[in-house]
Design a protein around this motif. Structure first.
Motif: not given
Length: 374
Positions: A13-14, A41-42, A70-72, A311-314
């Motif tokens: 997860e970025s 950072e990511r 958060s995302v996740q 997790n393509v959006p990441s």
């Protein structure tokens, strides 16, 4: 009141739930914003960027926070550190995470799930599924172009003419339409199919050819297609087979959150594709539209390379984070009254997206699942 921005810890997860350029929108609502060190950072957002935007960067970001974004979903260990009454806002596949939901309930946490935001006009600006699907659709078209060892566009030169690539896209939701649009911009000839009646016009509006299989349409709710019978699915695969066999690249995008992705393409159909052809399965994580696709891997089936999305959006964390953060800001704005985080549970958007509140599971399918387990 304080909003805390979590650093994502899930592997791969970025993204980050809030970007520096939108921190000011939260502070303008009356919030303090605290960010865990390294959270951005990511997604190419430094701690200094957050501090420059008015946020505090601190390892104790969660302490005293009214809301954690958060995302996740937060890890169970993080949930158990939250004070009762704290709210969380993230993607939260509730029916697939009953133990986490039970933790949220037992800790007195109010949890909101971004994928449960109702798909109504008033909630469009809060629809994170759509914003992230936009990113995914673009990304899968770029992946297809990168894997295909030939031009997408027509090229006419003194040395001869190179014909354009032939691309077939299955599924014309947000991701599918963005994949179509991106492939068209790159110069490919695009044909697309979706089981919904309204999709044909949307496909044509993107400059693609709508494939007509002369089958009954399958309109569902919330913009999704309803499930098809196995007989209908088998007939559809038979009719799609020649289109797929003639394609240089196949992109599949048919998925519904919380459900198994429909099998649209068998391995035998992929084996009929030409040497050097490419398949991109955006739904690989939820079972796959293409038989044999593996999430996060490129495998070979017959003459084709088959790329399974994970997790393509990441994979595009900068724009994905910015879009997601705007969805968060819009939802937080709805839940803010008199400068405080104060969700109105009579509002259908708030009620529809809430999983747990006041020590209760409010999401009916998850509550039924937990009661069945217990």
């Amino acid at each position: 009141m304080k909003i805390a921005v979590a650093k994502e810890v899930r592997e791969g997860e970025s993204r980050v739930a809030m970007v520096p350029e939108l921190v000011g929108k939260l502070t303008a609502l009356g919030y303090e914003v605290a960010v865990e060190p390294g959270a951005g950072e990511r997604a190419l957002a430094s701690d200094e960027d957050y501090e420059g935007a008015g946020a505090q960067v601190t390892p104790d970001a969660f302490h005293g926070a009214a809301l954690v974004v958060s995302v996740q979903p937060l890890e169970p260990s993080a949930v158990r550190r939250l004070a009762a009454g704290t709210a969380t806002l993230s993607f939260l596949p509730a029916t697939q995470s009953p133990e986490l939901v039970a933790d949220l309930r037992d800790c007195g946490v109010t949890a909101f799930a971004m994928e449960l935001v109702p798909r109504i006009s008033r909630a469009q600006s809060m629809d994170a599924l759509s914003s992230q699907s936009l990113v995914s659709g673009y990304r899968c078209a770029i992946v297809a172009a990168g894997l295909l060892r030939r031009f997408f566009p027509l090229n006419m030169t003194a040395a001869g003419t190179v014909p354009p690539a032939e691309v077939v896209v299955l599924g014309a939701g947000v991701a599918g339409l963005q994949a179509i649009a991106t492939c068209k911009r790159l110069g490919a000839v695009v044909r697309a199919y979706d089981v919904r009646a309204a999709a044909a016009e949307e496909i044509r509006s993107m400059g693609a050819v709508a494939i007509d299989l002369e089958l009954e349409t399958l309109e569902g709710t919330g913009g999704y297609a309803r499930e098809m019978t196995e007989d209908r699915a088998a007939r559809q695969r038979d009719l799609l087979a020649p289109y797929i066999a003639n394609a240089d690249a196949l992109i599949t995008t048919a998925a519904v959150p919380g459900r198994q992705a429909p099998l649209l393409v068998t391995a035998a159909m992929v084996e009929q594709m030409r040497p050097g052809s490419v398949v991109v399965d955006l739904a690989a994580e939820s079972g796959g539209n293409v038989e044999g696709a593996v999430p996060g891997q490129v495998v070979r089936i017959g003459n084709a390379q088959v790329w399974g999305g994970a997790n393509v959006p990441s994979q595009m964390p900068g724009p994905a984070s910015k879009l997601y953060a705007q969805n968060i800001v819009n939802l937080v704005t709805l839940m803010t009254r008199d400068g405080a985080f104060d969700p109105d549970f009579d509002d259908e958007i708030v009620a529809g997206s809430c999983v747990t509140h006041g020590g209760q599971v409010r999401h009916e399918p998850t509550r039924a699942l937990l009661e069945g387990v217990q």
